[in-house]
Design a protein around this motif. Sequence first.
Motif, PDB file in Angstrom:
ATOM      1  N   MET A   1      40.889 -43.265 101.065  1.00  0.00           N
ATOM      2  CA  MET A   1      41.641 -42.747  99.935  1.00  0.00           C
ATOM      3  C   MET A   1      41.852 -41.247 100.172  1.00  0.00           C
ATOM      4  O   MET A   1      40.898 -40.502 100.345  1.00  0.00           O
ATOM      5  CB  MET A   1      40.830 -42.941  98.653  1.00  0.00           C
TER       6      MET A   1
ATOM      7  N   HIS B   1      40.707 -36.519  93.079  1.00  0.00           N
ATOM      8  CA  HIS B   1      40.800 -37.988  93.054  1.00  0.00           C
ATOM      9  C   HIS B   1      39.400 -38.576  93.144  1.00  0.00           C
ATOM     10  O   HIS B   1      38.406 -37.840  93.172  1.00  0.00           O
ATOM     11  CB  HIS B   1      41.758 -38.504  94.143  1.00  0.00           C
TER      12      HIS B   1
ATOM     13  N   ASP C   1      38.011 -24.493  97.297  1.00  0.00           N
ATOM     14  CA  ASP C   1      38.264 -23.798  98.554  1.00  0.00           C
ATOM     15  C   ASP C   1      39.743 -23.432  98.534  1.00  0.00           C
ATOM     16  O   ASP C   1      40.604 -24.323  98.555  1.00  0.00           O
ATOM     17  CB  ASP C   1      37.945 -24.804  99.680  1.00  0.00           C
TER      18      ASP C   1
ATOM     19  N   TYR D   1      33.437 -43.128 103.307  1.00  0.00           N
ATOM     20  CA  TYR D   1      34.696 -42.990 102.568  1.00  0.00           C
ATOM     21  C   TYR D   1      34.876 -44.117 101.567  1.00  0.00           C
ATOM     22  O   TYR D   1      34.502 -45.260 101.833  1.00  0.00           O
ATOM     23  CB  TYR D   1      35.896 -43.081 103.522  1.00  0.00           C
ATOM     24  N   TRP D   2      35.515 -43.763 100.475  1.00  0.00           N
ATOM     25  CA  TRP D   2      36.080 -44.797  99.604  1.00  0.00           C
ATOM     26  C   TRP D   2      37.440 -45.158 100.197  1.00  0.00           C
ATOM     27  O   TRP D   2      38.280 -44.270 100.409  1.00  0.00           O
ATOM     28  CB  TRP D   2      36.248 -44.260  98.174  1.00  0.00           C
TER      29      TRP D   2
ATOM     30  N   SER E   1      31.496 -37.614  95.412  1.00  0.00           N
ATOM     31  CA  SER E   1      30.507 -36.616  95.852  1.00  0.00           C
ATOM     32  C   SER E   1      29.936 -35.870  94.650  1.00  0.00           C
ATOM     33  O   SER E   1      28.751 -35.531  94.618  1.00  0.00           O
ATOM     34  CB  SER E   1      31.146 -35.575  96.773  1.00  0.00           C
TER      35      SER E   1
ATOM     36  N   ALA F   1      31.055 -35.722 102.682  1.00  0.00           N
ATOM     37  CA  ALA F   1      31.430 -36.989 103.326  1.00  0.00           C
ATOM     38  C   ALA F   1      31.513 -36.737 104.828  1.00  0.00           C
ATOM     39  O   ALA F   1      31.488 -35.589 105.287  1.00  0.00           O
ATOM     40  CB  ALA F   1      32.762 -37.492 102.787  1.00  0.00           C
TER      41      ALA F   1
ATOM     42  N   HIS G   1      27.893 -38.996 103.158  1.00  0.00           N
ATOM     43  CA  HIS G   1      28.334 -40.335 102.732  1.00  0.00           C
ATOM     44  C   HIS G   1      29.624 -40.744 103.424  1.00  0.00           C
ATOM     45  O   HIS G   1      30.289 -39.942 104.087  1.00  0.00           O
ATOM     46  CB  HIS G   1      28.445 -40.430 101.207  1.00  0.00           C
TER      47      HIS G   1
ATOM     48  N   PRO H   1      30.819 -30.345  98.416  1.00  0.00           N
ATOM     49  CA  PRO H   1      31.783 -29.504  99.152  1.00  0.00           C
ATOM     50  C   PRO H   1      32.608 -28.741  98.117  1.00  0.00           C
ATOM     51  O   PRO H   1      32.715 -29.181  96.967  1.00  0.00           O
ATOM     52  CB  PRO H   1      32.677 -30.521  99.877  1.00  0.00           C
ATOM     53  N   ILE H   2      33.185 -27.628  98.500  1.00  0.00           N
ATOM     54  CA  ILE H   2      34.175 -27.021  97.605  1.00  0.00           C
ATOM     55  C   ILE H   2      35.512 -27.611  98.050  1.00  0.00           C
ATOM     56  O   ILE H   2      35.841 -27.642  99.236  1.00  0.00           O
ATOM     57  CB  ILE H   2      34.133 -25.483  97.631  1.00  0.00           C
ATOM     58  N   PHE H   3      36.250 -28.133  97.089  1.00  0.00           N
ATOM     59  CA  PHE H   3      37.419 -28.950  97.416  1.00  0.00           C
ATOM     60  C   PHE H   3      38.667 -28.083  97.614  1.00  0.00           C
ATOM     61  O   PHE H   3      38.854 -27.085  96.915  1.00  0.00           O
ATOM     62  CB  PHE H   3      37.630 -29.999  96.322  1.00  0.00           C
ATOM     63  N   TYR H   4      39.509 -28.504  98.546  1.00  0.00           N
ATOM     64  CA  TYR H   4      40.771 -27.799  98.780  1.00  0.00           C
ATOM     65  C   TYR H   4      41.651 -27.954  97.566  1.00  0.00           C
ATOM     66  O   TYR H   4      41.749 -29.061  97.003  1.00  0.00           O
ATOM     67  CB  TYR H   4      41.518 -28.413  99.968  1.00  0.00           C
TER      68      TYR H   4
ATOM     69  N   GLY I   1      37.686 -39.844  95.465  1.00  0.00           N
ATOM     70  CA  GLY I   1      36.870 -39.436  96.606  1.00  0.00           C
ATOM     71  C   GLY I   1      36.093 -38.170  96.268  1.00  0.00           C
ATOM     72  O   GLY I   1      34.884 -38.085  96.480  1.00  0.00           O
TER      73      GLY I   1
ATOM     74  N   ASP J   1      33.815 -36.664 106.887  1.00  0.00           N
ATOM     75  CA  ASP J   1      34.939 -35.897 107.436  1.00  0.00           C
ATOM     76  C   ASP J   1      34.562 -34.460 107.781  1.00  0.00           C
ATOM     77  O   ASP J   1      35.177 -33.849 108.646  1.00  0.00           O
ATOM     78  CB  ASP J   1      36.143 -35.896 106.452  1.00  0.00           C
ATOM     79  N   ILE J   2      33.569 -33.913 107.068  1.00  0.00           N
ATOM     80  CA  ILE J   2      33.223 -32.513 107.315  1.00  0.00           C
ATOM     81  C   ILE J   2      31.785 -32.400 107.831  1.00  0.00           C
ATOM     82  O   ILE J   2      31.086 -31.425 107.535  1.00  0.00           O
ATOM     83  CB  ILE J   2      33.489 -31.641 106.068  1.00  0.00           C
TER      84      ILE J   2
HETATM   85  N1  MSP Z   1      37.384 -27.530 101.625  1.00  0.00           N
HETATM   86  C1  MSP Z   1      36.728 -28.413 102.531  1.00  0.00           C
HETATM   87  C2  MSP Z   1      35.252 -28.416 102.288  1.00  0.00           C
HETATM   88  C3  MSP Z   1      34.573 -27.092 102.389  1.00  0.00           C
HETATM   89  S1  MSP Z   1      32.897 -27.197 102.001  1.00  0.00           S
HETATM   90  C4  MSP Z   1      32.291 -25.756 102.422  1.00  0.00           C
HETATM   91  C5  MSP Z   1      37.257 -29.822 102.326  1.00  0.00           C
HETATM   92  N2  MSP Z   1      37.866 -30.064 101.171  1.00  0.00           N
HETATM   93  S2  MSP Z   1      38.458 -31.504 100.714  1.00  0.00           S
HETATM   94  O1  MSP Z   1      39.159 -31.292  99.481  1.00  0.00           O
HETATM   95  O2  MSP Z   1      39.197 -32.092 101.775  1.00  0.00           O
HETATM   96  O3  MSP Z   1      37.218 -32.361 100.373  1.00  0.00           O
HETATM   97  C6  MSP Z   1      36.583 -33.180 101.319  1.00  0.00           C
HETATM   98  C7  MSP Z   1      35.473 -33.878 100.584  1.00  0.00           C
HETATM   99  O4  MSP Z   1      35.992 -34.613  99.463  1.00  0.00           O
HETATM  100  C8  MSP Z   1      34.725 -34.922 101.393  1.00  0.00           C
HETATM  101  O5  MSP Z   1      33.764 -34.376 102.249  1.00  0.00           O
HETATM  102  C9  MSP Z   1      34.135 -35.737 100.276  1.00  0.00           C
HETATM  103  O6  MSP Z   1      33.100 -35.038  99.680  1.00  0.00           O
HETATM  104  C10 MSP Z   1      35.294 -35.822  99.303  1.00  0.00           C
HETATM  105  N3  MSP Z   1      36.232 -36.905  99.629  1.00  0.00           N
HETATM  106  C11 MSP Z   1      37.573 -36.789  99.769  1.00  0.00           C
HETATM  107  N4  MSP Z   1      38.100 -38.031  99.996  1.00  0.00           N
HETATM  108  C12 MSP Z   1      37.118 -38.942 100.000  1.00  0.00           C
HETATM  109  C13 MSP Z   1      37.081 -40.347 100.148  1.00  0.00           C
HETATM  110  N5  MSP Z   1      38.159 -41.087 100.323  1.00  0.00           N
HETATM  111  N6  MSP Z   1      35.865 -40.944 100.088  1.00  0.00           N
HETATM  112  C14 MSP Z   1      34.720 -40.247  99.878  1.00  0.00           C
HETATM  113  N7  MSP Z   1      34.723 -38.913  99.739  1.00  0.00           N
HETATM  114  C15 MSP Z   1      35.898 -38.223  99.824  1.00  0.00           C
HETATM  115  O7  MSP Z   1      37.091 -30.623 103.208  1.00  0.00           O
END
Ligand code: MSP
Length: 645
Positions: A296, A18, A49, A288-289, A24, A257, A286, A9-12, A20, A259-260
Amino acid sequence: MTAYYLTTPIFYVNAQPHMGHAYSTVVADAVCRYQRLLGKDVRFQTGTDEHGDKIVHAAADAEVSVKEYVDKISAMFKAAWPPLAIVPDTFVRTTDPAHMGVVQGVLQQVYDQGDIYFSEYTGLYCKGCEQFLTEKELVDGKCPDHLTEPDQISEQNYFFRMSKYQEWLIDHISKNPEFITPERYRNEVLSFLKEPLEDLCISRPTTRLTWGIPLPFDSRFVTYVWFDALINYLSGLGYPAGQDFSRYWPVAEHVIAKDILKPHAIYWPTMLKAMGIEPYKRLHVHGYWNMNETKMSKSLGNVVRPGELVTEFGADSVRYFLLREMSFGLDAGFSKEALMARHNSDLTNDLGNLFSRSLTMVKNFAASCVPQPGTPSDQDRELAEAALAMLGHYREHLDHFAFHRALAAVWEVISRANKYIVSTQPWELVKDPQQAAQLGTVLYTLLETLRLITLVLHPIMPETAAKMAEALGVTDENNLSDCGTWGRLVPGSAITHGAQLFPRLQQETKDKPQPQKNKAKKEPSTGKASAAETAPEEEGLVTFDAFQNLELRVAEIVAAEKIAKSDRLLKLTVKAPEERTIVAGIAQHYQPEELVGRQVIIVANLKPAKLMGVASHGMVLAAKDGDRLVLSALSGPVAPGSRVA
Ligand code: MSP
């Protein structure tokens, strides 16, 4: 060369990276390295993101401009990966002008063909998720991920005609069993699709949000976060033009994960369909941790930072733990204690010991050269066959993202090899010139087993595998098919005995002896040791390290007999889990026949000794109570060979 494309995923950027996020990204890195080991041309993409209300709020909290804020956090994500030996090929930022241009192109195309329309919508909006939730998705009226009540929002917006593609999507998922894996998530999506799909709101009015990509056909609106974010998987390949898109998109796979799941399993394939593009090949989902049973996450304030763990344990140890501890698809609990336990037991004891014992023997008994093997015995052949069979299991499991299973298969061979050393006793073979050929076979078998283990560890623990490859003189081995055969090591080539692979780590506990106290005891001549530093309660204590060096295991007695001319000794045959002989001084307390079938605790790594002409490999633990001797026991049956700690 076959292509392979994998994304995280591209992370916010509303929070720092962290564990989590790291999970990934480690998963994707390990899979990409594995695919390269299979000889594929791999493209690995991650990124950040950076649009949406959440990010505007985070910047306001940090009292900096949104641009400054996103630049800073995005850079933190980028910098978080190299210390974990994660090497992406592309890092997409949704604020990159190139990405924004691609999103606008897609919006215009889908709008022109009539799949985006203007309407009014009222719904329950979760700020945390940046999406509208249905009543059904709430738990006690709250978003289950953010534990907050959603706001009721009503506004005019643009909508994507997602419902139009519902039947196509159901059909596609049904015909492609691996489209969403593991299966539980595929079932979850299919069950969600039993209800009619609503169209997807894809815009926000600029009166409410300006930090987004303007709709090319109505500048009063910016695009809603998912229509922007998901397109990164295409923009990173230079879509719509460019060779990378035509090369990698047809083999695209995503890691996320749970959540999305909905955006990736429903919004994204329908968006692609509307664009006239084939959907991705596989979506790997997958769990969650958790920390103490709770996910988390930044919003819950219970996160562990990857940097901290890498400093304490090393990148490879953290990668191994993440991949070994979690069953992909299910949740797992995170704790430093569990990481420490895996580090000390699986890495230091099992792998580290096998490597260092084997190389020390090659140094001492074969002048640091690969020896010439002789004719293999049954047990030599068995280890070789197990190592080769492991390669097949490893591939099968990694192809399906079952990292914990792949690693269990590797560790099964590591454990066999450690037992093989105990049963072949090279230190005895070296004493007898008649056994030189047999010694050569044993050492060669160990080195070849280590070479195959090294090969499969490259994707999981790249730094460790590189050190092992260097010691074995096989730094050019980088293809699983070519190198996954027996007997590639050339007799006579040099083996270098490098440094220890994994230092043993000590748990920080209140009662851990302080290092300076030990030092003071060793150096009394300085005269500076205070009374407290040499406190009497420290006398006779062993370090955790010293304790860990003792290998205590559960053994099952399968045969027992008296030893001729001794009224004190019994010869026991035990399974731990390999069969071995132990001589125990318990003949005056137990009859041989009452011992068979009992489980006891043994010291498994005691130097072998001969007692009344019988070689004993270990010691059975028993309690002395006056004149009585009572054997150690367990409160319930366990697998022979289980470690006691
Ligand atoms: N920006 C969106 C994703 C867009 S993808 C086109 C987003 N960002 S996020 O920062 O919230 O990242 C969510 C992702 O971070 C999860 O899908 C997973 O890959 C990872 N994780 C964040 N917390 C996590 C855990 N506690 N456990 C496992 N993975 C986790 O959603």
